[in-house]
Each structure stands twice: as structure tokens, then as C-alpha cells.
Design a protein around this motif. Sequence first.
Motif, PDB file in Angstrom:
ATOM      1  N   UNK A  24       0.834  -1.202   0.000  1.00 58.83           N
ATOM      2  CA  UNK A  24       0.000   0.000   0.000  1.00 58.83           C
ATOM      3  C   UNK A  24       0.867   1.249   0.000  1.00 58.83           C
ATOM      4  N   UNK A  25       1.923   1.259   0.835  1.00 58.69           N
ATOM      5  CA  UNK A  25       2.838   2.402   0.877  1.00 58.69           C
ATOM      6  C   UNK A  25       3.518   2.605  -0.471  1.00 58.69           C
ATOM      7  N   UNK A  26       3.939   1.514  -1.092  1.00 60.43           N
ATOM      8  CA  UNK A  26       4.581   1.612  -2.400  1.00 60.43           C
ATOM      9  C   UNK A  26       3.615   2.170  -3.443  1.00 60.43           C
ATOM     10  N   UNK A  27       2.380   1.736  -3.386  1.00 62.77           N
ATOM     11  CA  UNK A  27       1.375   2.222  -4.323  1.00 62.77           C
ATOM     12  C   UNK A  27       1.126   3.714  -4.122  1.00 62.77           C
ATOM     13  N   UNK A  28       1.007   4.154  -2.875  1.00 59.39           N
ATOM     14  CA  UNK A  28       0.799   5.572  -2.596  1.00 59.39           C
ATOM     15  C   UNK A  28       2.011   6.400  -3.019  1.00 59.39           C
ATOM     16  N   UNK A  29       3.212   5.901  -2.769  1.00 60.72           N
ATOM     17  CA  UNK A  29       4.428   6.609  -3.212  1.00 60.72           C
ATOM     18  C   UNK A  29       4.470   6.727  -4.721  1.00 60.72           C
ATOM     19  N   UNK A  30       4.109   5.649  -5.391  1.00 66.13           N
ATOM     20  CA  UNK A  30       4.114   5.654  -6.852  1.00 66.13           C
ATOM     21  C   UNK A  30       3.114   6.679  -7.391  1.00 66.13           C
ATOM     22  N   UNK A  31       1.932   6.720  -6.807  1.00 66.19           N
ATOM     23  CA  UNK A  31       0.916   7.687  -7.244  1.00 66.19           C
ATOM     24  C   UNK A  31       1.369   9.119  -6.993  1.00 66.19           C
ATOM     25  N   UNK A  32       2.008   9.357  -5.843  1.00 61.94           N
ATOM     26  CA  UNK A  32       2.461  10.718  -5.551  1.00 61.94           C
ATOM     27  C   UNK A  32       3.607  11.125  -6.475  1.00 61.94           C
ATOM     28  N   UNK A  33       4.467  10.192  -6.854  1.00 61.57           N
ATOM     29  CA  UNK A  33       5.557  10.502  -7.778  1.00 61.57           C
ATOM     30  C   UNK A  33       5.023  10.867  -9.158  1.00 61.57           C
ATOM     31  N   UNK A  34       3.902  10.285  -9.533  1.00 70.17           N
ATOM     32  CA  UNK A  34       3.306  10.606 -10.826  1.00 70.17           C
ATOM     33  C   UNK A  34       2.768  12.036 -10.848  1.00 70.17           C
TER      34      UNK A  34
END
Length: 117
Positions: A24-34
Amino acid sequence: MKDHFLKRGNLLWESSRMMLPEHREQLLDHRSQQKKKVRPRLADDELELLARELTNAYQEGYVARVTEFDEWEDRVYEGRITRIDQALRRIKIEQEKEEDGPIWLPLDGIIKMEKAE
């Protein structure tokens, strides 16, 4: 008898809804990086115009609206430019709202400057 096994609703995919906290943290980080923005590269004539506007605002003492680049959301400040520090490459803005107080902005971070109305 086959119909009985096919009427299970969504139970077949129920386990796929679970997510590990790390994922979940990785997914949120990925979305914020986008959503992260790239610093715009100003052309030489744009930099010259920006420098001229900053100098005019400083010399004439009018209220300026200065936009500073930020990776997530640009910041806009309104106030009078009271100092241009060439050595440290920054400007001092006395903001219009007294509670905000003065702020120092690096010249490299400024992407837009205009006269406030």
C-alpha cells in the motif's frame, strides 16, 4: 449441480482485495511521484525579462506577485521586493499581509513575476 457452484457471488476474488501495508505504501508513493512536476526550463529571453521585472519592482516599489516553483504545487507570494541579494542569489519580499512577514526566495526558484493589481 453445476449451477450451484457458479452462484458464489464474488467469493472467488475475495482474497485479491487484501493488500500488505508495504505494498500500500509503495502504491501511494508511486501515485504521488506521478503527480510530481518537473521544473520548467526558462529560455534566455524569459530569464532576461524576469530579471528586468524584478529590478523594476525593486526600484519602483510596487506590489509584485512572484511565483516560486515547487514539485507539488507552485507557491505565489504578493508583496514589495525590498532587497535583491546578488551574492546569495535571493530576493526579500515584504508580504502584504503583516502576519505573513518577510520571506527570502532563491532566484533559481522563481518562475514567474508580475505586477499585482
